[in-house]
Design an enzyme around this catalytic site. Structure first.
Site, short mmCIF file in Angstrom:
data_model
loop_
_atom_site.label_atom_id
_atom_site.label_comp_id
_atom_site.label_asym_id
_atom_site.label_seq_id
_atom_site.Cartn_x
_atom_site.Cartn_y
_atom_site.Cartn_z
N GLN A 203 41.37 38.39 2.67
CA GLN A 203 40.10 39.02 2.98
C GLN A 203 38.85 38.23 3.49
O GLN A 203 37.95 38.79 3.94
CB GLN A 203 39.55 39.87 1.85
CG GLN A 203 40.38 40.94 1.22
CD GLN A 203 40.78 42.01 1.92
OE1 GLN A 203 39.97 42.51 2.96
NE2 GLN A 203 41.88 42.71 1.77
N LYS A 226 45.05 42.24 8.92
CA LYS A 226 43.98 42.53 8.37
C LYS A 226 42.78 41.63 9.23
O LYS A 226 41.53 42.00 9.18
CB LYS A 226 43.66 41.87 7.00
CG LYS A 226 44.50 42.48 5.84
CD LYS A 226 44.11 42.18 4.63
CE LYS A 226 45.33 42.58 3.59
NZ LYS A 226 45.16 43.84 3.13
N CYS A 364 45.47 47.40 -5.48
CA CYS A 364 46.30 46.47 -6.05
C CYS A 364 45.72 45.23 -6.68
O CYS A 364 45.72 44.10 -6.62
CB CYS A 364 47.09 45.78 -4.63
SG CYS A 364 48.26 46.80 -4.05
N1 PLP Z 1 45.28 39.02 -1.16
C1 PLP Z 1 44.34 40.05 -1.00
C2 PLP Z 1 43.03 39.38 -1.34
C3 PLP Z 1 44.68 41.20 -0.23
O1 PLP Z 1 43.56 41.98 0.10
C4 PLP Z 1 45.89 41.46 0.19
C5 PLP Z 1 46.27 42.70 0.88
O2 PLP Z 1 45.41 43.85 0.51
C6 PLP Z 1 46.80 40.65 -0.11
C7 PLP Z 1 46.76 39.42 -0.76
C8 PLP Z 1 48.31 40.83 0.53
O3 PLP Z 1 48.24 40.79 1.56
P1 PLP Z 1 49.93 41.23 2.49
O4 PLP Z 1 50.31 42.70 1.96
O5 PLP Z 1 49.47 41.53 3.94
O6 PLP Z 1 50.79 40.20 2.11
#
Ligand code: PLP
Length: 407
Positions: A203, A226, A364
């Site tokens: 983020q 993202k 999450c």
């Molecule tokens: N870490 C943070 C702070 C996130 O916001 C996210 C996704 O929402 C992730 C890790 C995991 O990212 P990814 O699903 O692209 O591996």
């Protein structure tokens, strides 16, 4: 370079579409951002002109594809302020990067009773890989507490650092609340205890200037999707000397120099960690996203997003019964809230009918929800292309929700 939001919007074709008969207002950027034409074109141009497998063949297309893939590695290294492109490992995303560090770096260096330190703010992908590692090794997961603003008080964190801390793993910015974590100071404290630090930048990279050398961390992970890039691609940056020392994460083609049944010699970093055919088109798209970000005035972009957050926070105060969750003093453009007793999924469903896309649920980050005593929030998250008008439409849609629920 000045910041002109209407010009930025014109670069994102999807923003011109309607949903449910009304113009789209996309406020789910923390989950995944939209893609500018430059990224979409880079991916289709790659497939139309240069598609081939990389590193292996001597034919022209393979050389071209290899050049594009390795070129993207350099662009990502520049985006992160890395000293060398060889310190950038392409992965599927932040989740894979964290699992890679857990299994290839920490696992061989950790014993029963040793500790991994995370914070209460983490995304599940920076919790579960460490819990799995603890189950595998008998190590212990320690958790730095948060306060009611959604900040991590440094004293609480510092108290948990000790001689058995083998790694500190921290989110740079909270996805659920937008808190910008003072990671530079936290890295310094961890290093005082000899503990290396992994930062989850999923983020942060879209919203802050990240310089891994300034941060002085040991590993940095982020996801392409993202940061205006494609899905299925991301990067792990690691200090060259640490990556060198590490065992491979997965075995297969590409990650070897030679294979016989008696002995296999691994390839050098970063190829040692990129077993199998990688997401070449994704890497090309991520390189284009890095170029896109670097071509804009990042300071102006950050000010624009700050302005949207201020405006949204101020307008949210007009909505009866709305309570903002996460009021850290330094935040990126995330407005997480609950609306009276109305369930977040109902809020999300009704605002969607007005064309406004927000995220509802635990994001999450269930421990964060538990801390605030709520099962879920509604989260609006901003990107470079959002406008004050988008905020106005969100607020109008929230008034509709209140009308429907008779509140
Ligand atoms: N870490 C943070 C702070 C996130 O916001 C996210 C996704 O929402 C992730 C890790 C995991 O990212 P990814 O699903 O692209 O591996």
């Amino acid at each position: 370079m000045s910041f002109d939001v209407s010009r930025i919007r014109a670069e994102f074709p999807i923003l011109a579409r309607e949903v449910r008969g009304v113009p789209l207002v996309y406020l789910d950027n923390a989950a995944s951002s939209q893609k500018p034409r430059a990224v979409i074109d880079a991916v289709s141009h790659y497939y139309e002109h240069s598609n081939a497998n990389i590193h292996r063949a001597v034919h022209a297309l393979s050389e071209e594809a290899t050049g594009l893939y390795e070129g993207a590695r350099t662009k990502v290294a520049d985006l992160l302020g890395a000293a060398s492109a060889q310190e950038v490992v392409f992965v599927r995303g932040t989740t894979e990067a964290i699992n890679l560090v857990a299994q290839a770096f920490v696992r061989p260096r950790i014993a029963e009773g040793d500790e991994i330190l995370v914070s209460h703010l983490e995304h599940h992908s920076n919790i579960v890989p460490w819990q799995m590692l603890c189950e595998q090794t008998g190590a212990v997961l320690r958790v730095a507490p948060i306060d009611d603003r959604g900040e991590i008080p440094l004293e609480g964190y510092a108290k948990l650092l000790g001689p058995r801390t083998r790694l500190v793993a921290l989110g740079h910015v909270s996805n659920a609340l937008g808190t910008i974590v003072p990671v530079q100071e936290m890295v310094r404290l961890a290093h005082d205890h000899g503990a290396p630090v992994l930062l989850d930048g999923a983020q942060a990279v879209p919203h802050l200037r990240v310089d891994v050398q300034d941060l002085d961390c040991d590993f940095y992970a982020f996801s392409g999707h993202k940061v205006y890039g494609p899905t299925g691609i991301g990067a792990l940056w690691g200090r060259a000397e640490l990556l060198d020392e590490m065992e491979p994460y997965q075995g297969g083609g590409e990650m070897i120099l030679s294979v016989s049944f008696d002995k296999t010699v691994y390839n050098k970093v970063p190829y040692k960690f990129e077993a199998g055919t990688p997401n070449i088109a994704g890497a090309v798209g991520l390189g284009a996203a890095a170029d896109w970000l670097r071509a804009h005035d990042f300071g102006a972009l950050m000010r624009h997003e700050d302005d949207l957050l201020d405006y949204a926070t101020q307008r949210a105060a007009e909505v009866p019964g709305l309570r903002v969750i996460g009021t850290a003093r330094r935040k990126t453009g995330v407005l997480s809230f609950v609306l009276g007793d109305i369930h977040a999924h109902d809020v999300g469903t009704i605002v969607d009918r007005e064309g406004v896309a927000v995220r509802t649920g635990h994001h999450c980050a269930q421990p964060v929800m538990d801390h605030f005593g709520v099962p879920a929030t509604t989260r609006a998250s901003f990107a470079a292309y959002n406008t004050r008008q988008d905020v106005d439409q969100l607020i109008a849609a929230l008034h509709k929700v209140l009308e429907i629920f008779g509140e």
